[in-house]
Every structure is written in C-alpha cells, then in structure tokens.
Design a protein around this motif. Structure first.
Motif, PDB file in Angstrom:
ATOM      1  N   GLY A  66      -0.750 -11.264  -5.384  1.00  0.00           N
ATOM      2  CA  GLY A  66      -0.801  -9.850  -5.051  1.00  0.00           C
ATOM      3  C   GLY A  66      -1.685  -9.002  -5.939  1.00  0.00           C
ATOM      4  N   GLN A  67      -2.136  -7.885  -5.357  1.00  0.00           N
ATOM      5  CA  GLN A  67      -2.844  -6.867  -6.126  1.00  0.00           C
ATOM      6  C   GLN A  67      -1.860  -5.975  -6.883  1.00  0.00           C
ATOM      7  N   ILE A  81       4.090   0.671  -4.267  1.00  0.00           N
ATOM      8  CA  ILE A  81       2.767   0.263  -3.783  1.00  0.00           C
ATOM      9  C   ILE A  81       1.828   1.468  -3.734  1.00  0.00           C
ATOM     10  N   GLU A  82       2.313   2.581  -3.200  1.00  0.00           N
ATOM     11  CA  GLU A  82       1.480   3.781  -3.094  1.00  0.00           C
ATOM     12  C   GLU A  82       0.984   4.229  -4.458  1.00  0.00           C
ATOM     13  N   LEU A 126       5.976  -1.318   4.768  1.00  0.00           N
ATOM     14  CA  LEU A 126       5.002  -1.202   3.699  1.00  0.00           C
ATOM     15  C   LEU A 126       3.830  -0.331   4.162  1.00  0.00           C
ATOM     16  N   SER A 162      -1.659   1.365  -6.245  1.00  0.00           N
ATOM     17  CA  SER A 162      -2.727   0.761  -5.441  1.00  0.00           C
ATOM     18  C   SER A 162      -4.124   1.137  -5.909  1.00  0.00           C
ATOM     19  N   ASN A 208      -0.148  -2.935 -11.405  1.00  0.00           N
ATOM     20  CA  ASN A 208      -1.249  -3.495 -10.623  1.00  0.00           C
ATOM     21  C   ASN A 208      -1.965  -4.565 -11.433  1.00  0.00           C
ATOM     22  N   TRP A 267      -0.786  -3.603   3.970  1.00  0.00           N
ATOM     23  CA  TRP A 267      -0.118  -4.358   2.915  1.00  0.00           C
ATOM     24  C   TRP A 267       0.862  -5.363   3.495  1.00  0.00           C
ATOM     25  N   GLN A 268       0.969  -6.515   2.832  1.00  0.00           N
ATOM     26  CA  GLN A 268       1.958  -7.521   3.163  1.00  0.00           C
ATOM     27  C   GLN A 268       2.699  -7.915   1.884  1.00  0.00           C
ATOM     28  N   LYS A 296      -3.934  -6.395   1.804  1.00  0.00           N
ATOM     29  CA  LYS A 296      -3.551  -6.509   0.400  1.00  0.00           C
ATOM     30  C   LYS A 296      -2.108  -6.997   0.312  1.00  0.00           C
ATOM     31  N   THR A 297      -1.776  -7.577  -0.830  1.00  0.00           N
ATOM     32  CA  THR A 297      -0.467  -8.197  -1.002  1.00  0.00           C
ATOM     33  C   THR A 297       0.264  -7.587  -2.185  1.00  0.00           C
ATOM     34  N   VAL A 298       1.555  -7.338  -1.998  1.00  0.00           N
ATOM     35  CA  VAL A 298       2.447  -7.030  -3.112  1.00  0.00           C
ATOM     36  C   VAL A 298       3.279  -8.285  -3.374  1.00  0.00           C
TER      37      VAL A 298
END
Length: 281
Positions: free
Chosen positions: A91-92, A112-113, A31, A116, A163, A35-36, A3-5
């Motif tokens: 990104g998501q 992110i946490e 991350l 998500s 998100n 995640w990337q 998944k991408t941020v």
C-alpha cells in the motif's frame, strides 16, 4: 491508477478479540474513489486459534473486494510481526492496527484522505476506552481519559497510520517495547493528524495488570530515549499542570486516587515488566 491501503494487524493469542476487530474493520465505510484495501493479519507465536479465526473472515473480505492474508509465524514478537506485515504490504498508506481494537466505520476512509499526499504524514483516530469489567479499571479509566495525551494531539495507541514517505524514514522495526511511541516520534507535531472518527481501545483488567502495563509503557518510552535520543525532540505531549490536575481531581476524586496509586506502585519491584509482547489480561 488504483491505490492501496495496507492494514497490518499483528495478533498474539487474540482469539477472544480478533473477530470483533475484523468485523468492525470490514464494516468500514466505502473507501475514497480509486482506493482498495489489503489486510495482513500476522498471527505470531499463537497457542490458540487466532490464525483460524482470522482466516474465517476471508470470505467477507473477498465480498468487499478486499485482499485478506493471514501470515502465521512461530515466534511471538510484535516487532517481528510488524516487519512481516511490512514485507507483504503493497500500500501507499499503511495502517497498523492492534487486534483488540475496534474501529468506527469512518476511521479508515478518513485516514486515507489525510495521508494520501506526497509529503510524509502520520495519523490516528480519536480514542475511546472500551467498557471495563473490573471496578478498578473502570475507575482508573475515568481519570485517564481526561489526560491531555488522550484528549489532544495524536497519541496513536491501538492504531496508527502513515504514508509511504513517512514509513521510509526507517528500515525494519527495531526490537523495542513501544512501537507506537517509536512511530509517533518519527514525525513532528506538524506532520501528525488526528481525525475525528473514533476507535475503541481496552485497558487491561485489574490493579496488577494496570501497574505492570503502565510500568512497561514507561520502560518503552525510556528505551526509545536511550536508543533514539534524537526522536525525543518530536515529543509534544502536553503537561497536565497543577491547575489541570486539581480540576480533574475535583471531577474524579476516586479516579485520581486509583490513578495515583497505580502510578506509585509502578516504582515497586513487585510488578516487573517484560520485554516481550504481553498486555497482561
């Protein structure tokens, strides 16, 4: 599945700030697993070397395995920059970061946490005002940081995130003054989360700039109330109240005097606000 941020970073003549912002971002903690990161710097309408400064951090980003893209637009428009960033973002989770903000290393992983999940959600960090150069800004800031809007809730000035389910609530960014207010009010208080990780955000320097920016902020809130009245039902900004005002004034009497003087001057026609993107440094 990876998944991408996506971090979207609008920058208009931010050559003096973009390096510190980029270094802090690239110094983020690892991350969450799977995640990337994708960073999109949108240099818009710049007459300085903001774009070149941003490009200079691509090697450091590559070393971390992060994507790093610089989009250079001719027109200086923050909504335009946000739309250009969104068009490139995959990104998501989407993070919108001002170029004069420095994030703590824990902020990006914490966002992110929290964001998500599948349900629409919005988040930001815990703001701290950067040390000011002018006495007037330092004094104003000492009182301002005690206000409930800053100490509680999830104000989102300087950096906010959401998100995909949250971002899908509207299309292009509208041509408005206050993008952070617009974004925040697209979410209910139950959908907003403030993480503990800090970020540092600068107040503008000097009395005239404080008045001009404060007036522009007021104009931005009024504009959203006029154009998107339904969003105002999501505003949960706590009132300071008389007892709270007295307590804060007793703790910071000079700060209150400066704050009140700025608030009064906002009503003067001598300090005009503009609809373009300017911090008034």
């Amino acid at each position: 599945m990876i998944k991408t941020v996506s971090i979207i970073l609008p920058a208009h003549n931010e050559a003096d700030y973009i390096d510190a912002c980029a270094r802090a971002l690239l110094n983020s903690d690892a991350l969450p697993e799977g995640w990337q990161a994708q960073v999109i710097v949108v240099a818009n309408g710049c007459t300085d070397n903001t774009a070149d400064r941003a490009i200079s951090h691509a090697t450091a980003a590559e070393a971390r395995g992060w994507g790093w893209q610089v989009v250079d637009l001719d027109q200086g428009s923050k909504p335009g920059a946000l739309n250009a960033g969104d068009a490139a973002a995959t990104g998501q989770v989407l993070v919108y970061l001002d170029a004069d903000v420095t994030v703590s290393s824990a902020l990006l992983p914490q966002l992110i946490e929290q964001l998500s999940g599948d349900d629409a959600a919005y988040g930001s960090g815990s703001p701290h005002v950067s040390p000011a150069q002018s006495w007037i800004t330092r004094t104003y800031g000492r009182f301002w940081v005690t206000l409930p809007f800053v100490t509680d809730g999830c104000p989102g000035f300087g950096i906010f995130a959401m998100n995909r389910a949250g971002r899908d609530r509207w299309g292009d960014w509208p041509q408005i003054i206050s993008d952070d207010t617009f974004a925040r009010l697209n979410f209910t208080s139950a959908e907003r989360v403030r993480v503990t990780a800090e970020y540092h955000w600068p107040l503008v320097e000097g009395f005239r700039s404080l008045v001009r920016v404060r007036r522009r902020q007021n104009d931005g809130v009024a504009q959203i109330a006029e154009l998107f009245p339904a969003l105002t039902t999501n505003d949960d900004k706590a009132e300071i109240g008389l007892s709270g005002l007295i307590r804060r004034t007793l703790r910071h009497p000079i700060g209150f005097l400066v704050y009140a003087t700025v608030a009064s001057a906002v009503k003067s026609p001598l300090y005009k606000s503009t609809s373009d993107w300017a911090r008034g440094r």
